[in-house]
Scaffold this motif. Structure first.
Motif, PDB file in Angstrom:
ATOM      1  N   GLY A 121     184.218  93.575 -36.159  1.00  0.00           N
ATOM      2  CA  GLY A 121     183.055  92.784 -35.762  1.00  0.00           C
ATOM      3  C   GLY A 121     182.209  93.511 -34.732  1.00  0.00           C
ATOM      4  O   GLY A 121     182.250  94.733 -34.636  1.00  0.00           O
ATOM      5  N   GLY A 122     181.472  92.729 -33.953  1.00  0.00           N
ATOM      6  CA  GLY A 122     180.641  93.334 -32.915  1.00  0.00           C
ATOM      7  C   GLY A 122     179.547  94.218 -33.483  1.00  0.00           C
ATOM      8  O   GLY A 122     179.094  95.158 -32.834  1.00  0.00           O
ATOM      9  N   GLY A 123     179.120  93.944 -34.709  1.00  0.00           N
ATOM     10  CA  GLY A 123     178.046  94.733 -35.318  1.00  0.00           C
ATOM     11  C   GLY A 123     178.532  96.002 -35.981  1.00  0.00           C
ATOM     12  O   GLY A 123     177.732  96.740 -36.569  1.00  0.00           O
ATOM     13  N   ASP A 173     182.230  79.865 -40.470  1.00  0.00           N
ATOM     14  CA  ASP A 173     181.700  80.645 -39.349  1.00  0.00           C
ATOM     15  C   ASP A 173     180.599  81.549 -39.871  1.00  0.00           C
ATOM     16  O   ASP A 173     180.387  81.646 -41.068  1.00  0.00           O
ATOM     17  N   GLY A 174     179.901  82.209 -38.938  1.00  0.00           N
ATOM     18  CA  GLY A 174     178.851  83.125 -39.378  1.00  0.00           C
ATOM     19  C   GLY A 174     177.557  82.419 -39.715  1.00  0.00           C
ATOM     20  O   GLY A 174     176.723  82.945 -40.442  1.00  0.00           O
ATOM     21  N   THR A 175     177.367  81.229 -39.149  1.00  0.00           N
ATOM     22  CA  THR A 175     176.169  80.469 -39.494  1.00  0.00           C
ATOM     23  C   THR A 175     174.922  81.033 -38.810  1.00  0.00           C
ATOM     24  O   THR A 175     173.843  81.015 -39.392  1.00  0.00           O
ATOM     25  N   VAL A 227     170.005  94.092 -37.173  1.00  0.00           N
ATOM     26  CA  VAL A 227     169.631  92.987 -36.285  1.00  0.00           C
ATOM     27  C   VAL A 227     170.860  92.426 -35.574  1.00  0.00           C
ATOM     28  O   VAL A 227     170.767  91.959 -34.435  1.00  0.00           O
ATOM     29  N   ILE A 228     172.031  92.476 -36.229  1.00  0.00           N
ATOM     30  CA  ILE A 228     173.223  91.876 -35.618  1.00  0.00           C
ATOM     31  C   ILE A 228     173.614  92.620 -34.330  1.00  0.00           C
ATOM     32  O   ILE A 228     173.636  92.009 -33.258  1.00  0.00           O
ATOM     33  N   PRO A 229     173.879  93.933 -34.389  1.00  0.00           N
ATOM     34  CA  PRO A 229     174.200  94.606 -33.131  1.00  0.00           C
ATOM     35  C   PRO A 229     173.047  94.538 -32.127  1.00  0.00           C
ATOM     36  O   PRO A 229     173.287  94.390 -30.924  1.00  0.00           O
ATOM     37  N   ALA A 234     190.257  84.292 -31.907  1.00  0.00           N
ATOM     38  CA  ALA A 234     189.700  84.605 -30.589  1.00  0.00           C
ATOM     39  C   ALA A 234     188.295  85.174 -30.715  1.00  0.00           C
ATOM     40  O   ALA A 234     187.418  84.870 -29.907  1.00  0.00           O
ATOM     41  N   THR A 235     188.060  85.986 -31.742  1.00  0.00           N
ATOM     42  CA  THR A 235     186.716  86.542 -31.934  1.00  0.00           C
ATOM     43  C   THR A 235     185.717  85.427 -32.192  1.00  0.00           C
ATOM     44  O   THR A 235     184.617  85.424 -31.649  1.00  0.00           O
ATOM     45  N   THR A 236     186.104  84.475 -33.004  1.00  0.00           N
ATOM     46  CA  THR A 236     185.208  83.356 -33.264  1.00  0.00           C
ATOM     47  C   THR A 236     184.940  82.561 -31.994  1.00  0.00           C
ATOM     48  O   THR A 236     183.810  82.196 -31.704  1.00  0.00           O
TER      49      THR A 236
HETATM   50  P1  ADP Z   1     178.035  82.994 -35.882  1.00  0.00           P
HETATM   51  O1  ADP Z   1     177.546  81.582 -35.857  1.00  0.00           O
HETATM   52  O2  ADP Z   1     177.244  83.831 -36.826  1.00  0.00           O
HETATM   53  O3  ADP Z   1     179.492  83.114 -36.062  1.00  0.00           O
HETATM   54  P2  ADP Z   1     178.525  83.780 -33.191  1.00  0.00           P
HETATM   55  O4  ADP Z   1     177.720  83.296 -32.047  1.00  0.00           O
HETATM   56  O5  ADP Z   1     179.878  83.223 -33.385  1.00  0.00           O
HETATM   57  O6  ADP Z   1     177.650  83.561 -34.470  1.00  0.00           O
HETATM   58  O7  ADP Z   1     178.609  85.350 -33.060  1.00  0.00           O
HETATM   59  C1  ADP Z   1     179.297  86.113 -33.974  1.00  0.00           C
HETATM   60  C2  ADP Z   1     179.069  87.580 -33.708  1.00  0.00           C
HETATM   61  O8  ADP Z   1     179.591  87.955 -32.442  1.00  0.00           O
HETATM   62  C3  ADP Z   1     179.794  88.412 -34.749  1.00  0.00           C
HETATM   63  O9  ADP Z   1     178.939  89.418 -35.221  1.00  0.00           O
HETATM   64  C4  ADP Z   1     180.976  88.984 -33.956  1.00  0.00           C
HETATM   65  O10 ADP Z   1     181.374  90.229 -34.481  1.00  0.00           O
HETATM   66  C5  ADP Z   1     180.406  89.100 -32.592  1.00  0.00           C
HETATM   67  N1  ADP Z   1     181.468  89.110 -31.570  1.00  0.00           N
HETATM   68  C6  ADP Z   1     182.369  88.147 -31.334  1.00  0.00           C
HETATM   69  N2  ADP Z   1     183.211  88.502 -30.319  1.00  0.00           N
HETATM   70  C7  ADP Z   1     182.814  89.719 -29.910  1.00  0.00           C
HETATM   71  C8  ADP Z   1     183.263  90.626 -28.879  1.00  0.00           C
HETATM   72  N3  ADP Z   1     184.288  90.321 -28.111  1.00  0.00           N
HETATM   73  N4  ADP Z   1     182.607  91.786 -28.748  1.00  0.00           N
HETATM   74  C9  ADP Z   1     181.560  92.081 -29.541  1.00  0.00           C
HETATM   75  N5  ADP Z   1     181.090  91.281 -30.496  1.00  0.00           N
HETATM   76  C10 ADP Z   1     181.691  90.111 -30.697  1.00  0.00           C
END
Ligand code: ADP
Ligand code: MG
Length: 560
Positions: free
Chosen positions: A413-415, A97-99, A449-451, A165-167
């Motif tokens: 996560g979420g920046g 993940d994180g690509t 850049v992420i947030p 779930a976050t992924t």
């Molecule tokens: P990647 O290919 O880098 O994994 P994603 O499209 O999966 O890219 O996005 C991942 C980013 O989204 C991470 O920085 C993660 O913390 C953030 N993220 C995922 N779920 C949530 C959420 N519910 N609220 C805020 N940020 C989120």
């Protein structure tokens, strides 16, 4: 060429047709190319990210949100920009993940470096500072990471499901993330410490809805090709013995394998009889083994099918290698290459075998397997592209859960983690004298850049949210550290408390890889194209270069 006395003779170092582009302009053009690449995946980041539809000349369409998949399909030909494709791939295989994150970060590092390069800063100085910064950042992540070790199984399960779930929240199937997260966690726990990823099978059956997807604690595969007589076989067994074979159970006309000369026509019958005897002998041995289910990687013909049907045995031929291996792992049998001497130990078993209708496919399902080292997810859903993307998303989630199980530390996560490292680096930069203070500061800025992108993709006011986040993270007590973008309200929220978690290793790997990629691009100041190798590569490469990437070559060739 006429060389007059006054004129310096031209020194020819490389072959004619060689293209060299060098120096600062080359470096700047490489940076621009990488920035263009990261712009492509920019909008896919995060739960509100958009998907990309990519179609190739063969007419295949792919819809994806996965950075690595998009980069792979883009077919980038620019030599420097290809580096970004490679880091996306490596992130995918390393942590899964994180690509998107890694490509975005690399692009941003380079973007911040560009003005310095334009102003004449030597890239080596930049690279040194970037490497220091990345080192500090990784140390900081390790410090902030929270361990989920030592919890009870139930607790651990729910924590792992949070990570999954976050992924999944950024994917097409994000709407059902809890449903799939539990499924993924169950599947990963089922295979335990087995390193083979293919022990989790994912079977795609178009039709139905996402919710109709289910997990089999064992193996499931589509019914294989079958002959007449198959319908008379029983389709359900409790505690059956399972025989796994790698031989053909078909009536072979041996004349195709051997040449036989007969002097007496009456002897012909004896050959036919022998052929029948061979197959009947084989079948008899299978039956005698006591197995109720016979699977073979090779064909099981009509004669065998009927023979088994008469004796209440189920059989399936042409089972794929992977499925057969998974049955072997789950049911505890060993694949046999002969039917002689079948002892009990090589037979597998499971609690329940049945053939079931799933959508408009029939599935053979083995559940309740004793060693249980495998699991199968049967995915349902509308369009093909949708299921394909769902599979890729589940793959990400599976990788994440496996990662989290192995090195079980997570970060917010979420920046949130990115903001916190950014703050830390800025603070650290103040203690450094000299130009590298500036460089580390820009590295710190790049991490934002992420947030920022999470906000942009969700339609929030990024400046506003980032200001709030900076303020929160600057609190001297450090209580603001877990605050990140709140994707639901457009404000900020405690990501940790909201269970927006990511395994620490994803972030560490992303920062490491992105920094290395940026440094690699910065260290190149000359691209040389050897015309010889080009012709050797044949037409395919030449065609590709004729497209977007042919820029450098075109210049060199046309000039003469
Ligand atoms: P990647 O290919 O880098 O994994 P994603 O499209 O999966 O890219 O996005 C991942 C980013 O989204 C991470 O920085 C993660 O913390 C953030 N993220 C995922 N779920 C949530 C959420 N519910 N609220 C805020 N940020 C989120
Ligand atoms: Mg992701």
């Amino acid at each position: 060429m006429v060389v007059t006395k006054q004129q310096q003779p031209q020194i020819i170092l490389l072959k004619e047709g060689t293209d060299t582009s060098q120096g600062k302009p080359q470096l700047l053009s490489n940076i621009s190319a990488c920035m263009a690449v990261s712009d492509v995946v920019r909008t896919t980041l995060g739960p509100r990210g958009m998907d990309k539809l990519i179609h190739d000349e063969k007419g295949n369409t792919t819809i994806s949100n996965d950075g690595a998949t998009i980069m792979k399909l883009l077919d980038i030909v620019h030599p420097a920009a290809k580096i970004l494709v490679d880091i996306a791939k490596s992130q995918d295989s390393e942590v899964g993940d994180g690509t998107t994150t890694v490509v975005l970060l690399a692009g941003e590092f380079l973007k911040e470096a560009k003005p310095f390069v334009e102003d004449g800063v030597h890239p080596q100085n930049l690279m040194r500072s970037y490497r220091t910064a990345s080192h500090l950042a990784i140390e900081k992540i390790k410090e902030l990471a929270v361990s989920i070790e030592g919890k009870s199984l139930e607790e651990k399960k729910s924590l792992l499901a949070k990570c999954a779930a976050t992924t999944l929240s950024s994917k097409l199937i994000g709407g059902e993330k809890e449903f799939f997260a539990t499924m993924v966690v169950d599947a990963v726990l089922a295979i335990g410490n087995d390193d083979r990823l293919n022990m989790i099978g994912i079977k795609k059956v178009p039709g139905g809805t996402m919710r109709d997807s289910f997990l089999v604690n064992g193996v499931a595969f589509k019914k294989t090709f079958s002959y007449a007589g198959f319908e008379q076989q029983p389709k359900k067994f409790v505690n059956p013995k399972i025989l796994l074979l790698n031989i053909e159970l078909e009536l072979k006309s041996e004349k195709e394998n051997a040449e036989i000369r007969l002097s007496d026509p009456l002897q012909y019958q004896s050959i036919v009889d022998a052929e029948w005897n061979i197959i009947y002998d084989k079948l008899d041995k299978c039956v005698k083994s006591g197995a109720k289910v016979v699977l073979s990687r090779l064909a099981i013909g009509d004669l065998a099918t009927q023979y088994f049907a008469d004796r209440d045995i189920f059989c399936a031929g042409r089972v794929t290698e992977e499925d057969l291996q998974r049955v072997a792992a789950a049911a505890g049998g060993t694949v046999q290459t002969t039917v002689n001497n079948i002892i009990d130990e090589v037979l597998g078993s499971c609690e329940l075998f049945e053939e079931k209708q799933v959508g408009n496919e029939r599935f053979n399902i083995f559940s309740g397997c004793p060693s249980g080292r495998t699991a199968t997810i049967v995915l349902r859903g509308g369009a093909d592209q949708f299921i394909e993307e769902a599979e890729r998303s589940l793959h990400d989630a599976i990788m994440i859960v496996r990662r989290a199980m192995k090195n079980s530390t997570v970060v917010a996560g979420g920046g949130a983690i990115d903001m916190e490292i950014s703050r830390y680096l800025r603070q650290h930069a103040r203690t450094i004298a000299g130009k590298s203070q500036l460089f580390i500061n820009s590295y710190a800025k790049s991490l934002e850049v992420i947030p920022r992108q999470l906000c942009d993709n969700a339609g929030f006011d990024a400046t506003d949210v980032l200001n709030k986040l900076r303020q929160k993270h600057a609190l001297p007590s450090g209580e603001g550290a877990p605050y990140g973008v709140d994707i639901n309200t457009g404000g900020i929220a405690d990501s940790f408390a909201n269970f927006v978690w990511e395994p620490a290793v994803v972030k560490i790997n992303a920062i490491n890889a992105a920094t290395e990629a940026a440094c690699l691009v910065l260290s190149v100041d000359e691209t040389i194209k050897n015309p010889k190798s080009e012709s050797a590569q044949g037409e395919a490469a030449a065609n590709a270069m004729g497209g977007r990437g042919g820029r450098g070559r075109g210049r060199g060739m046309r000039r003469r």
